[in-house]
Write a protein that holds these residues in place. Structure first.
Motif, PDB file in Angstrom:
ATOM      1  N   ILE A  50     -58.670 -52.808  22.896  1.00 51.31           N
ATOM      2  CA  ILE A  50     -59.384 -54.075  22.950  1.00 51.31           C
ATOM      3  C   ILE A  50     -60.772 -53.809  23.507  1.00 51.31           C
ATOM      4  N   VAL A  51     -61.785 -54.070  22.692  1.00 43.53           N
ATOM      5  CA  VAL A  51     -63.171 -53.785  23.057  1.00 43.53           C
ATOM      6  C   VAL A  51     -63.855 -55.107  23.403  1.00 43.53           C
ATOM      7  N   ASN A  57     -65.745 -64.314  24.663  1.00 42.97           N
ATOM      8  CA  ASN A  57     -65.118 -63.674  23.507  1.00 42.97           C
ATOM      9  C   ASN A  57     -64.240 -62.512  23.978  1.00 42.97           C
ATOM     10  N   GLY A  58     -64.771 -61.725  24.902  1.00 40.51           N
ATOM     11  CA  GLY A  58     -63.963 -60.669  25.494  1.00 40.51           C
ATOM     12  C   GLY A  58     -62.819 -61.222  26.325  1.00 40.51           C
ATOM     13  N   GLY A  59     -63.063 -62.375  26.973  1.00 36.72           N
ATOM     14  CA  GLY A  59     -62.001 -63.016  27.740  1.00 36.72           C
ATOM     15  C   GLY A  59     -60.805 -63.375  26.879  1.00 36.72           C
ATOM     16  N   ASP A  60     -61.067 -63.840  25.656  1.00 39.25           N
ATOM     17  CA  ASP A  60     -59.962 -64.107  24.727  1.00 39.25           C
ATOM     18  C   ASP A  60     -59.151 -62.838  24.491  1.00 39.25           C
ATOM     19  N   GLY A  61     -59.852 -61.716  24.350  1.00 35.29           N
ATOM     20  CA  GLY A  61     -59.166 -60.451  24.146  1.00 35.29           C
ATOM     21  C   GLY A  61     -58.301 -60.044  25.327  1.00 35.29           C
ATOM     22  N   LEU A  62     -58.740 -60.397  26.537  1.00 33.90           N
ATOM     23  CA  LEU A  62     -57.960 -60.060  27.729  1.00 33.90           C
ATOM     24  C   LEU A  62     -56.681 -60.885  27.805  1.00 33.90           C
ATOM     25  N   VAL A  63     -56.729 -62.122  27.366  1.00 39.28           N
ATOM     26  CA  VAL A  63     -55.503 -62.921  27.287  1.00 39.28           C
ATOM     27  C   VAL A  63     -54.538 -62.280  26.286  1.00 39.28           C
ATOM     28  N   VAL A  78     -61.731 -51.620  27.022  1.00 38.52           N
ATOM     29  CA  VAL A  78     -63.040 -51.107  27.394  1.00 38.52           C
ATOM     30  C   VAL A  78     -64.021 -52.271  27.469  1.00 38.52           C
ATOM     31  N   PHE A  79     -64.814 -52.289  28.542  1.00 35.52           N
ATOM     32  CA  PHE A  79     -65.904 -53.258  28.682  1.00 35.52           C
ATOM     33  C   PHE A  79     -67.182 -52.550  28.252  1.00 35.52           C
ATOM     34  N   TYR A 118     -54.319 -45.857  17.326  1.00 33.97           N
ATOM     35  CA  TYR A 118     -54.085 -47.236  17.750  1.00 33.97           C
ATOM     36  C   TYR A 118     -53.557 -48.018  16.552  1.00 33.97           C
ATOM     37  N   ASP A 119     -52.534 -48.821  16.782  1.00 30.20           N
ATOM     38  CA  ASP A 119     -52.057 -49.698  15.711  1.00 30.20           C
ATOM     39  C   ASP A 119     -53.094 -50.761  15.389  1.00 30.20           C
ATOM     40  N   LEU A 120     -53.707 -51.310  16.450  1.00 25.66           N
ATOM     41  CA  LEU A 120     -54.695 -52.374  16.285  1.00 25.66           C
ATOM     42  C   LEU A 120     -55.941 -52.054  17.091  1.00 25.66           C
ATOM     43  N   ILE A 121     -57.087 -52.405  16.532  1.00 20.36           N
ATOM     44  CA  ILE A 121     -58.353 -52.388  17.260  1.00 20.36           C
ATOM     45  C   ILE A 121     -58.864 -53.822  17.265  1.00 20.36           C
ATOM     46  N   ILE A 122     -58.919 -54.428  18.453  1.00 18.93           N
ATOM     47  CA  ILE A 122     -59.286 -55.830  18.598  1.00 18.93           C
ATOM     48  C   ILE A 122     -60.683 -55.898  19.186  1.00 18.93           C
ATOM     49  N   GLU A 123     -61.573 -56.552  18.474  1.00 17.50           N
ATOM     50  CA  GLU A 123     -62.993 -56.556  18.829  1.00 17.50           C
ATOM     51  C   GLU A 123     -63.405 -57.927  19.361  1.00 17.50           C
TER      52      GLU A 123
END
Length: 206
Positions: A50-51, A57-63, A78-79, A118-123
């Motif tokens: 999760i990048v 937008n990154g906060g959504d990725g952290l959830v 990664v931040f 990685y199975d998924l790369i979430i941007e």
């Protein structure tokens, strides 16, 4: 089909908060909704990168990372733009600290990590407010992500694509799947958007 510009989305979110929800809950709903779809689509996956940028937008990725971790996934985070992040992103980052299966990696380690599978790369670098040209470091990262293995997922809109005008940086992130929150954005339907977004799924956040 509901289509909203960035300004219209800000008004929509403020109206939802005025009606009794909170910005924290809107983020939680966005991440939970996307994660639920991920778990349904990819039942045999278990490792995600999760990048994140500095904002929500990154906060959504952290959830999303938290939900995946609860289902036994490994989530590397990664931040990309430094550790100073929005208040809501910082709150959700704090909820991940010391959890098994969560690892925070430094941006300069990203290239090496992408050699692993990685199975998924979430941007979640930039959201719908992006305009102009990508910073050089972000453009370089997007180039790395675009040629790496794994299913590529954008949150709200691929980084490098202008959500209002549909204009795109030449190094914009190219997604297989885009989760848009609350409404579609005009940029999703531009010629560049059609090339960059892949399948678009709208997640309700209220």
């Amino acid at each position: 089909m509901k289509i909203c510009t960035a300004a219209e989305m800000r008004r929509y979110e403020q109206e939802a908060v005025d009606a009794g929800t909170s910005f924290e809950q809107l983020m939680e709903n966005a991440g939970q909704g996307a994660a639920a779809d991920i778990l349904k689509r990819y039942p045999n996956a278990g490792r995600a990168l999760i990048v994140c940028g500095k904002g929500n937008n990154g906060g959504d990725g952290l959830v999303i990372a938290r939900v995946l971790q609860q289902h036994g996934w490994q989530a590397d985070i990664v931040f990309l733009l430094g550790d100073e992040v929005s208040e809501l992103a910082a709150l959700n980052r704090s909820r991940l600290e010391h959890l098994p299966g969560i690892e925070f990696i430094l941006p300069d380690k990203l290239k090496g990590r992408l050699k692993e599978h990685y199975d998924l790369i979430i941007e979640g670098i930039f959201g719908t407010g992006f305009s102009g040209d990508l910073p050089a470091s972000v453009a370089q990262t997007c180039r790395l992500l675009n040629v790496s293995d794994g299913i590529k997922i954008a949150l709200d809109i691929p980084t490098g694509l202008n959500g209002d005008t549909g204009e795109a940086d030449k190094d914009a992130f190219k997604a297989d799947l885009t989760y848009t929150f609350a409404a579609f954005k005009p940029g999703h339907f531009s010629p560049a958007g059609k090339e960059l977004c892949g399948e678009i799924v709208c997640i309700d956040i209220v």
